[in-house]
Design a protein around this motif. Structure first.
Motif, PDB file in Angstrom:
ATOM      1  N   ASN A 102     -11.438   0.716  14.030  1.00 55.29           N
ATOM      2  CA  ASN A 102     -10.405   1.769  13.978  1.00 55.29           C
ATOM      3  C   ASN A 102      -9.446   1.561  12.802  1.00 55.29           C
ATOM      4  N   GLY A 103      -9.988   1.017  11.728  1.00 54.68           N
ATOM      5  CA  GLY A 103      -9.209   0.876  10.507  1.00 54.68           C
ATOM      6  C   GLY A 103      -8.236  -0.280  10.475  1.00 54.68           C
ATOM      7  N   ALA A 104      -8.346  -1.231  11.420  1.00 59.13           N
ATOM      8  CA  ALA A 104      -7.395  -2.353  11.452  1.00 59.13           C
ATOM      9  C   ALA A 104      -8.150  -3.675  11.562  1.00 59.13           C
ATOM     10  N   TYR A 105      -7.641  -4.693  10.847  1.00 54.61           N
ATOM     11  CA  TYR A 105      -8.259  -6.024  10.894  1.00 54.61           C
ATOM     12  C   TYR A 105      -7.163  -7.076  10.841  1.00 54.61           C
ATOM     13  N   GLN A 106      -7.336  -8.124  11.633  1.00 51.69           N
ATOM     14  CA  GLN A 106      -6.383  -9.243  11.629  1.00 51.69           C
ATOM     15  C   GLN A 106      -7.156 -10.547  11.647  1.00 51.69           C
ATOM     16  N   GLN A 107      -6.654 -11.521  10.893  1.00 53.11           N
ATOM     17  CA  GLN A 107      -7.284 -12.841  10.862  1.00 53.11           C
ATOM     18  C   GLN A 107      -6.205 -13.906  10.766  1.00 53.11           C
ATOM     19  N   MET A 108      -6.298 -14.895  11.624  1.00 53.08           N
ATOM     20  CA  MET A 108      -5.387 -16.026  11.551  1.00 53.08           C
ATOM     21  C   MET A 108      -5.919 -17.015  10.529  1.00 53.08           C
ATOM     22  N   LEU A 109      -5.011 -17.625   9.795  1.00 53.93           N
ATOM     23  CA  LEU A 109      -5.395 -18.574   8.764  1.00 53.93           C
ATOM     24  C   LEU A 109      -5.081 -19.991   9.219  1.00 53.93           C
ATOM     25  N   GLY A 110      -5.964 -20.909   8.876  1.00 53.99           N
ATOM     26  CA  GLY A 110      -5.736 -22.323   9.180  1.00 53.99           C
ATOM     27  C   GLY A 110      -6.118 -23.159   7.988  1.00 53.99           C
ATOM     28  N   GLY A 111      -6.134 -24.442   8.161  1.00 53.13           N
ATOM     29  CA  GLY A 111      -6.497 -25.337   7.064  1.00 53.13           C
ATOM     30  C   GLY A 111      -5.279 -25.859   6.336  1.00 53.13           C
ATOM     31  N   THR A 112      -5.497 -26.896   5.542  1.00 51.93           N
ATOM     32  CA  THR A 112      -4.394 -27.563   4.858  1.00 51.93           C
ATOM     33  C   THR A 112      -4.056 -26.912   3.527  1.00 51.93           C
ATOM     34  N   LYS A 113      -4.999 -26.129   2.951  1.00 53.39           N
ATOM     35  CA  LYS A 113      -4.770 -25.531   1.644  1.00 53.39           C
ATOM     36  C   LYS A 113      -4.757 -24.016   1.774  1.00 53.39           C
ATOM     37  N   PRO A 114      -3.570 -23.391   1.769  1.00 53.96           N
ATOM     38  CA  PRO A 114      -3.512 -21.940   1.949  1.00 53.96           C
ATOM     39  C   PRO A 114      -4.090 -21.199   0.757  1.00 53.96           C
ATOM     40  N   ALA A 115      -4.609 -20.005   1.010  1.00 56.29           N
ATOM     41  CA  ALA A 115      -5.161 -19.182  -0.056  1.00 56.29           C
ATOM     42  C   ALA A 115      -4.048 -18.717  -0.997  1.00 56.29           C
ATOM     43  N   GLN A 116      -4.401 -18.454  -2.239  1.00 56.74           N
ATOM     44  CA  GLN A 116      -3.440 -17.942  -3.209  1.00 56.74           C
ATOM     45  C   GLN A 116      -3.598 -16.441  -3.443  1.00 56.74           C
ATOM     46  N   MET A 117      -4.767 -15.910  -3.091  1.00 58.45           N
ATOM     47  CA  MET A 117      -5.029 -14.492  -3.280  1.00 58.45           C
ATOM     48  C   MET A 117      -6.203 -14.091  -2.391  1.00 58.45           C
ATOM     49  N   LEU A 118      -6.202 -12.840  -1.944  1.00 55.64           N
ATOM     50  CA  LEU A 118      -7.371 -12.325  -1.250  1.00 55.64           C
ATOM     51  C   LEU A 118      -7.884 -11.097  -1.990  1.00 55.64           C
ATOM     52  N   ARG A 119      -9.194 -10.876  -1.839  1.00 55.97           N
ATOM     53  CA  ARG A 119      -9.835  -9.701  -2.434  1.00 55.97           C
ATOM     54  C   ARG A 119     -10.513  -8.903  -1.336  1.00 55.97           C
ATOM     55  N   VAL A 120     -10.305  -7.605  -1.364  1.00 57.98           N
ATOM     56  CA  VAL A 120     -10.957  -6.693  -0.433  1.00 57.98           C
ATOM     57  C   VAL A 120     -11.825  -5.746  -1.247  1.00 57.98           C
ATOM     58  N   GLU A 121     -13.094  -5.618  -0.849  1.00 60.49           N
ATOM     59  CA  GLU A 121     -13.999  -4.682  -1.509  1.00 60.49           C
ATOM     60  C   GLU A 121     -14.571  -3.711  -0.484  1.00 60.49           C
ATOM     61  N   LEU A 122     -14.675  -2.458  -0.905  1.00 64.27           N
ATOM     62  CA  LEU A 122     -15.158  -1.387  -0.028  1.00 64.27           C
ATOM     63  C   LEU A 122     -16.347  -0.699  -0.665  1.00 64.27           C
ATOM     64  N   SER A 123     -17.107   0.004   0.139  1.00 69.06           N
ATOM     65  CA  SER A 123     -18.181   0.827  -0.373  1.00 69.06           C
ATOM     66  C   SER A 123     -17.606   2.046  -1.090  1.00 69.06           C
ATOM     67  N   ASP A 124     -18.339   2.546  -2.082  1.00 66.81           N
ATOM     68  CA  ASP A 124     -17.915   3.763  -2.775  1.00 66.81           C
ATOM     69  C   ASP A 124     -17.815   4.951  -1.826  1.00 66.81           C
TER      70      ASP A 124
ATOM     71  N   SER B  16      -0.859  -6.992   4.545  1.00 67.39           N
ATOM     72  CA  SER B  16       0.317  -7.797   4.852  1.00 67.39           C
ATOM     73  C   SER B  16      -0.204  -9.195   5.185  1.00 67.39           C
ATOM     74  N   ALA B  17       0.208 -10.179   4.389  1.00 65.44           N
ATOM     75  CA  ALA B  17      -0.377 -11.512   4.575  1.00 65.44           C
ATOM     76  C   ALA B  17       0.617 -12.595   4.210  1.00 65.44           C
ATOM     77  N   ASN B  18       0.450 -13.735   4.836  1.00 64.67           N
ATOM     78  CA  ASN B  18       1.166 -14.959   4.484  1.00 64.67           C
ATOM     79  C   ASN B  18       0.234 -16.128   4.770  1.00 64.67           C
ATOM     80  N   LYS B  19       0.752 -17.346   4.742  1.00 63.17           N
ATOM     81  CA  LYS B  19      -0.123 -18.512   4.913  1.00 63.17           C
ATOM     82  C   LYS B  19      -0.629 -18.673   6.342  1.00 63.17           C
TER      83      LYS B  19
END
Length: 252
Positions: free
Chosen positions: A186-208, A217-220
């Motif tokens: 329904n157009g919504a996604y959530q993911q919890m982040l773990g690990g000792t080294k947080p991401a610096q950037m995320l990339r989202v790719e969609l179909s044409d 909206s994201a943080n560590k």
């Protein structure tokens, strides 16, 4: 596939902003029309404003040196194409040398150009660079395109090592993550982040074929992505269908 980058910190945000501005400058300079060259000059002024607010040179050199050490440590690894690796190391060394060889403040030669700064000052006023405001600028725009390109070559020369440095770093950053195929129900996604080294950037790719775009909206600790449909008469609305996409978490 349409792709969207979302930075997790101000450092990466600055690099992405500069990448966008340099892309516009180089495209418009090459296009050659006087309107393109006007847009290119405005983008150069924005680049000066961005690098004025950041310790960019030191950050670029520090990251390039760190990546060189990492790359040298990979030499001899049979699972890595050594010729490609050596080309990247050579690019890093060339760009680092160019940045270090410029002892003055980034962009200072442009700031010392009184004519350019008079245009920059007027450019902040809506419609402030009309021919009656800046006849000398109107005259310059009427010169031959090749002459204007020669001027851009002079103005861009001290800035191009910045462009090369951020291109190398962002290329490494974008290639660093593992891509996962996901579905936003329904157009919504959530993911919890773990690990000792947080991401610096995320990339989202969609179909044409997907007629939507992500708002992130994201943080560590967590990532929240909402896929919206564009409505030109009111605020975008969340999609009411499942959206397939790929997610890459990137880290230097």
């Amino acid at each position: 596939m349409p792709s969207y980058d979302y930075p997790f910190n101000e450092r990466i945000r600055t690099l992405l902003r500069l990448e966008d501005l340099f892309s516009k400058v180089l495209f418009n300079v090459e296009a050659g029309h006087e309107f393109n060259h006007h847009c290119a000059l405005l983008s150069i002024f924005q680049i000066l404003d961005v690098i004025d607010r950041a310790e960019l040179k030191a950050d670029l050199l520090q990251e390039l040196d760190r990546q060189k050490i990492v790359m040298n440590g990979l030499l001899g690894n049979p699972s890595i194409a050594e010729n490609v690796l050596r080309n990247v190391i050579s690019e890093i060394e060339t760009t680092s040398l160019a940045l270090r060889s410029n002892a003055i403040k980034l962009g200072q030669t442009l700031r010392d150009n009184e004519w350019l700064m008079s245009i920059k000052q007027r450019a902040g006023i809506p419609g402030g660079v009309c021919e009656f405001d800046l006849p000398s600028y109107h005259f310059w725009l009427g010169l031959d395109a090749d002459r204007r390109k020669d001027d851009f070559d002079i103005w861009l020369k001290p800035l191009l090592p910045i462009c090369d440095g951020l291109r190398i770093i962002l290329q490494i950053l974008r290639g660093s993550g593992v891509t996962t195929n996901l579905v936003a129900f329904n157009g919504a996604y959530q993911q919890m982040l773990g690990g000792t080294k947080p991401a610096q950037m995320l990339r989202v790719e969609l179909s044409d074929d997907d007629k939507c775009f992500p708002e992130v909206s994201a943080n560590k600790y967590a990532i929240n992505i909402r896929f919206n449909k564009l409505d030109f008469t009111e605020r975008p609305k969340q999609c009411d269908v499942d959206v397939k996409f790929t997610l890459t978490l990137c880290n230097l």
